[in-house]
Design an enzyme around this catalytic site. Structure first.
Site, PDB file in Angstrom:
ATOM      1  N   ARG A  91     -56.113  49.383  46.543  1.00  0.00           N
ATOM      2  CA  ARG A  91     -55.746  49.895  45.217  1.00  0.00           C
ATOM      3  C   ARG A  91     -55.573  48.783  44.184  1.00  0.00           C
ATOM      4  NH1 ARG A  91     -51.744  53.426  48.102  1.00  0.00           N
ATOM      5  NH2 ARG A  91     -50.234  51.816  47.606  1.00  0.00           N
ATOM      6  N   SER A  92     -55.253  47.590  44.637  1.00  0.00           N
ATOM      7  CA  SER A  92     -54.849  46.499  43.749  1.00  0.00           C
ATOM      8  C   SER A  92     -56.001  45.964  42.905  1.00  0.00           C
ATOM      9  CB  SER A  92     -54.273  45.366  44.604  1.00  0.00           C
ATOM     10  OG  SER A  92     -54.311  44.135  43.926  1.00  0.00           O
TER      11      SER A  92
END
Length: 225
Positions: free
Chosen positions: A12-13
């Site tokens: 997700r980062s």
């Protein structure tokens, strides 16, 4: 024969996605090791030995440990670019300084403003995105728009690691702070240009969808209570 570089990351980062995009642009395969930040895995004794700042991403390239996405992607471009092709991170000093300036713009202006929006929702139970934070994020688009006056990409006419880093941030930002096409026409076209890269979907869009789905899902859930 050396093992594949290990990347400790979360899909997700945005910074982790910048590394994935860069590795893909270089044709480099990574050994991906997911780190569950919410569960505190980044604060384990083992991880702190790799990175005492306990942030992701972290790269372990056969014993050479590199942290911070901007440093990691410059390291990868320097080490793994095809011989005679330094276009992703030019060695010529003036061109390199320009790329570095764009990278610093990402880490100093773009990404921190995104964190101020998503992290309170993920980690602190916030149930809305304040309008002033959206407006503050949109202000960062102006700098990119002016950078793009000099070419199709942020540092001129060729794709560099600056574009790969910034698109991970901008694509995330856009989900919460829309880019107005009449105000930032070059930026809108730049986003489309990056989205057309053959490795974009797998290495950025999939993780982006996870992050946006998580944040907007938490907001909706809390607003319905």
């Amino acid at each position: 024969m050396s093992a594949k570089p290990i990347l400790y990351y979360a899909p997700r980062s945005p910074p982790c996605r910048a590394v994935l995009l860069t590795a893909a642009a270089l044709g480099l395969e990574l050994d991906l090791r997911a780190v569950n930040v919410k569960a505190g895995e980044h604060k384990s004794d083992e991880f702190l030995k790799l990175n005492p700042q306990h942030t992701i991403p972290v790269l372990d390239d056969n014993g050479t440990v590199v942290s911070d996405s901007h440093i990691i992607i410059s390291y990868l471009a320097d080490k793994y670019a095809p011989e005679g092709n330094d276009s992703l991170y030019p060695k010529e000093p003036e061109k390199r300084r320009l790329v570095d300036a764009r990278l610093y713009y990402d880490c100093g202006h773009l990404f921190p403003r995104i964190r101020f929006i998503v992290e309170p929702v993920i980690y602190f139970g916030v149930g809305e995105v304040p309008a002033d934070r959206v407006a503050y994020l949109q202000k960062a688009y102006d700098g990119l728009e002016h950078c793009l006056a000099g070419g199709d990409y942020l540092a001129g006419d060729q794709l560099t690691i600056a574009d790969l880093s910034c698109i991970a941030s901008v694509s995330t930002a856009e989900a919460f702070a829309p880019i107005e096409a009449d105000q930032f026409p070059r930026l809108v076209q730049w986003v489309k240009r990056l989205q057309a890269l053959p490795y974009y979907q797998k290495n950025n869009q999939e993780g982006l969808d996870l992050l946006v789905g998580l944040v907007k899902g938490l907001i909706n859930e809390r607003q319905q209570k």
